[in-house]
Design an enzyme around this catalytic site. Sequence first.
Site, PDB file in Angstrom:
ATOM      1  N   HIS A   1     -19.602 -56.179 -12.185  1.00 29.33           N
ATOM      2  CA  HIS A   1     -18.093 -55.955 -12.426  1.00 29.33           C
ATOM      3  C   HIS A   1     -17.740 -55.163 -11.221  1.00 29.33           C
ATOM      4  O   HIS A   1     -18.424 -54.800 -10.320  1.00 29.33           O
ATOM      5  CB  HIS A   1     -18.393 -54.985 -13.454  1.00 29.33           C
ATOM      6  CG  HIS A   1     -19.342 -53.784 -13.557  1.00 29.33           C
ATOM      7  ND1 HIS A   1     -20.359 -54.077 -13.948  1.00 29.33           N
ATOM      8  CD2 HIS A   1     -19.130 -52.128 -13.429  1.00 29.33           C
ATOM      9  CE1 HIS A   1     -21.166 -52.801 -13.817  1.00 29.33           C
ATOM     10  NE2 HIS A   1     -20.263 -51.703 -13.752  1.00 29.33           N
TER      11      HIS A   1
ATOM     12  N   ASP B   1     -25.113 -52.210 -12.818  1.00 30.72           N
ATOM     13  CA  ASP B   1     -25.651 -51.205 -12.963  1.00 30.72           C
ATOM     14  C   ASP B   1     -27.043 -51.103 -13.195  1.00 30.72           C
ATOM     15  O   ASP B   1     -27.723 -51.978 -14.029  1.00 30.72           O
ATOM     16  CB  ASP B   1     -25.001 -50.206 -14.141  1.00 30.72           C
ATOM     17  CG  ASP B   1     -23.634 -50.113 -14.040  1.00 30.72           C
ATOM     18  OD1 ASP B   1     -23.070 -50.243 -12.811  1.00 30.72           O
ATOM     19  OD2 ASP B   1     -22.597 -49.966 -15.094  1.00 30.72           O
TER      20      ASP B   1
ATOM     21  N   ARG C   1      -5.999 -44.504 -11.547  1.00 34.84           N
ATOM     22  CA  ARG C   1      -6.948 -45.029 -12.668  1.00 34.84           C
ATOM     23  C   ARG C   1      -8.031 -43.820 -12.791  1.00 34.84           C
ATOM     24  O   ARG C   1      -8.561 -43.406 -11.587  1.00 34.84           O
ATOM     25  CB  ARG C   1      -7.474 -46.510 -12.323  1.00 34.84           C
ATOM     26  CG  ARG C   1      -8.530 -46.696 -13.249  1.00 34.84           C
ATOM     27  CD  ARG C   1      -9.203 -48.023 -13.064  1.00 34.84           C
ATOM     28  NE  ARG C   1     -10.501 -48.114 -13.609  1.00 34.84           N
ATOM     29  CZ  ARG C   1     -10.485 -48.944 -14.862  1.00 34.84           C
ATOM     30  NH1 ARG C   1      -9.369 -49.279 -15.695  1.00 34.84           N
ATOM     31  NH2 ARG C   1     -11.907 -49.002 -15.415  1.00 34.84           N
TER      32      ARG C   1
ATOM     33  N   HIS D   1     -21.055 -54.827  -8.367  1.00 33.46           N
ATOM     34  CA  HIS D   1     -22.151 -54.275  -8.654  1.00 33.46           C
ATOM     35  C   HIS D   1     -22.948 -54.682  -9.936  1.00 33.46           C
ATOM     36  O   HIS D   1     -21.641 -54.784 -11.009  1.00 33.46           O
ATOM     37  CB  HIS D   1     -22.396 -53.081  -8.143  1.00 33.46           C
ATOM     38  CG  HIS D   1     -21.737 -51.961  -9.096  1.00 33.46           C
ATOM     39  ND1 HIS D   1     -20.504 -51.839  -9.221  1.00 33.46           N
ATOM     40  CD2 HIS D   1     -22.047 -51.321 -10.074  1.00 33.46           C
ATOM     41  CE1 HIS D   1     -19.815 -51.290  -9.754  1.00 33.46           C
ATOM     42  NE2 HIS D   1     -20.949 -50.570 -10.523  1.00 33.46           N
TER      43      HIS D   1
END
Length: 330
Positions: free
Chosen positions: A254, A199, A264, A197
Amino acid sequence: MTVLSKPVEVPKSRFSPIPVIDISDPESKHALVKACEDFGFFKVINHSVSSKLVSVLEHGAVEFFSLPTSRKTQVAGCPFGYGIRAIGRNGDVGWVEYLLMNANLDFGSHPFPLGRLKNPETFRNALLEYTTSVRKMTCHVLEMMTDGLGIKPRNTLSKLVSGENTDSLFRINHYPPCPLINNNTNGDNNVIGFGEHTDPQIISVLRSNNTSGLQINLSDGSWISVPSDSSSFFFNVSDSLQVLTNGRFKSVKHRVLANSRKSRVSMIYFAGPSLTQRIAPLTCLIDNEDESLYEEFTWSEYKNSAYNSRLSDNRLQPFEKKAVKISLND
Ligand code: GA4
């Protein structure tokens, strides 16, 4: 659950091409502009965000995500609050759980389970201090950017994200180790943590622990992994900045891939403008209105449209100016 995708091809190079920008050196402004043009992405070093603050937040986040799901889902909400697997409200899913917050409130009035933590006040104060400090760094980076672009005044971009009523968000993502990863694909991971996607905001600022997973899409369509670096910040150009620069800076696509062994944890500050802010190419970057590639919109209009889209949609497309076709018969 549809978090499986095709095996991922990532070039195995030992040297990362991700631009590194030393923001303590004003001369980095040229490299900064180039990074935004070529990648829409860069790593920031020599910043002044306290590592102690980062550590308090990361520990608080780990403590929160270790709670039983039933307690975490008590503060579930869309978009703000706790979320697991579901991303947005249009059917996207990933191997992720998260907390999403409005970064302009004082974090006291949030549907946020601070009371469940051992030191809720310490965590709340760290949230406030961290977002204040990251906003300051963001403004500094945006001012270096305007300098690099030769735009005056210096606060042309930073003022969009620094006012009282700006619409900024803070997100903490937790990607647990994923048992579903198919180890038979030559080591290539095929489970999506957070799908591809861009942002919608102006610029996003990410910090993660030392677990890799983040990838960015290059202009030739290939994906490269971003080596993790817990002491630096990663910035990505977002949709509204692509429009403000009339397409000169790229809003980078990204995604995050899940990891089979390690958790993570990432924290992202999404710097957005006020809801009534008009977004259009800066007049100093175009010679006349005809060169503008986008229809003007307000942040509120764009946000509404973005929140009705799927993660991987090209959200700017509906706002692109249609090329005028000149017919010889007219
Ligand atoms: C991407 C950037 C931020 O994480 C976010 C995301 C939002 C959400 O998680 O609710 C969106 C996504 C993001 C863009 C398209 C829509 C809205 C999920 C989604 C499918 C909080 C944001 O502002 O936009």
